[in-house]
Design an enzyme around this catalytic site. Sequence first.
Site, mmCIF file in Angstrom:
data_model
loop_
_atom_site.group_PDB
_atom_site.id
_atom_site.type_symbol
_atom_site.label_atom_id
_atom_site.label_comp_id
_atom_site.label_asym_id
_atom_site.label_seq_id
_atom_site.Cartn_x
_atom_site.Cartn_y
_atom_site.Cartn_z
ATOM 1 N N GLY A 29 46.394 15.617 29.599
ATOM 2 C CA GLY A 29 46.963 16.940 29.873
ATOM 3 C C GLY A 29 48.511 16.729 30.244
ATOM 4 C CG ASN A 30 50.730 19.794 29.446
ATOM 5 O OD1 ASN A 30 51.100 20.834 30.179
ATOM 6 N ND2 ASN A 30 50.199 20.077 28.383
ATOM 7 N NE ARG A 31 53.686 15.575 36.136
ATOM 8 C CZ ARG A 31 53.116 15.210 37.027
ATOM 9 N NH1 ARG A 31 51.918 15.791 38.018
ATOM 10 N NH2 ARG A 31 52.753 13.813 37.117
ATOM 11 C CB SER A 32 52.400 23.703 31.111
ATOM 12 O OG SER A 32 52.565 24.937 30.943
#
Length: 228
Positions: free
Chosen positions: A33-36
């Site tokens: 995933g990512n930090r958005s």
Amino acid sequence: LARGGLPADLAGRHVLITAGGTREPIDPVRFIGNRSSGRQGYALAATALARGARVSLVSANVALPPPAGAEVVGVGTARELRDAVLARSGDADAVVMAAAVADFRPTETATGKIKKTGEGPAPVELVENPDVLLRLSAERGRPGQVVVGFAAETDDVLANGRAKLRRKGCDLLVVNQVGEGRAFGTEDNQAVVLAADGSATEVGSGPKEDLADRVWDLVVPRLAPADT
Ligand code: CTP
Ligand code: CA
């Protein structure tokens, strides 16, 4: 009139916004995933609603209250996001891709939790995800549809942004400078909005709602004439 006498310049328009970040499962309990946080996409939805638009919000893994009046569609992965977008882009006057779409996904998702064996894990093989913005820009759900991308860049932010705008084929690219506590998960955002016509509009540090309104200011004059 919406908000303090501002014109409802998106009245009668349908805007489609993606927000958040996709998650690509490795096994039932793990993902890439990512930090958005989804804050910028949700700010775009709230400001578009205030300017009179009908809003579809494709929301990937966001823990924020839904903006009242928007159609919110929850998605998990990049391919789910693509399907939700393509199902709604046909009558959209503008599509804004604020979501952080994972570039890669595991080639396979294990059906059971991957366990330790004491011999180290097997490598996770990755494959590239579909590029939703590239496809939207090339196909356009309807003639004159305005397509907006977002990019987070480091190093030569402007040159990277210009190259990405050309490569993607969108009308506007909102380029954020990242690193050192900027952009991801923060309240404030600082950006330059590059347009396919060569113009660049700097937006100073401020709330994500302000950047959202500046984006709509640039979208509105590019919209096709409204249906009558
Ligand atoms: N995007 C997309 N589909 C993808 C990847 C990105 O639609 N598979 C969109 C994002 O929503 C964003 C824009 O493309 O609006 C730019 O994303 P970015 O990650 O900056 O661009 P990439 O083409 O993935 O290039 P990079 O290698 O720099 O990550
Ligand atoms: Ca990417």
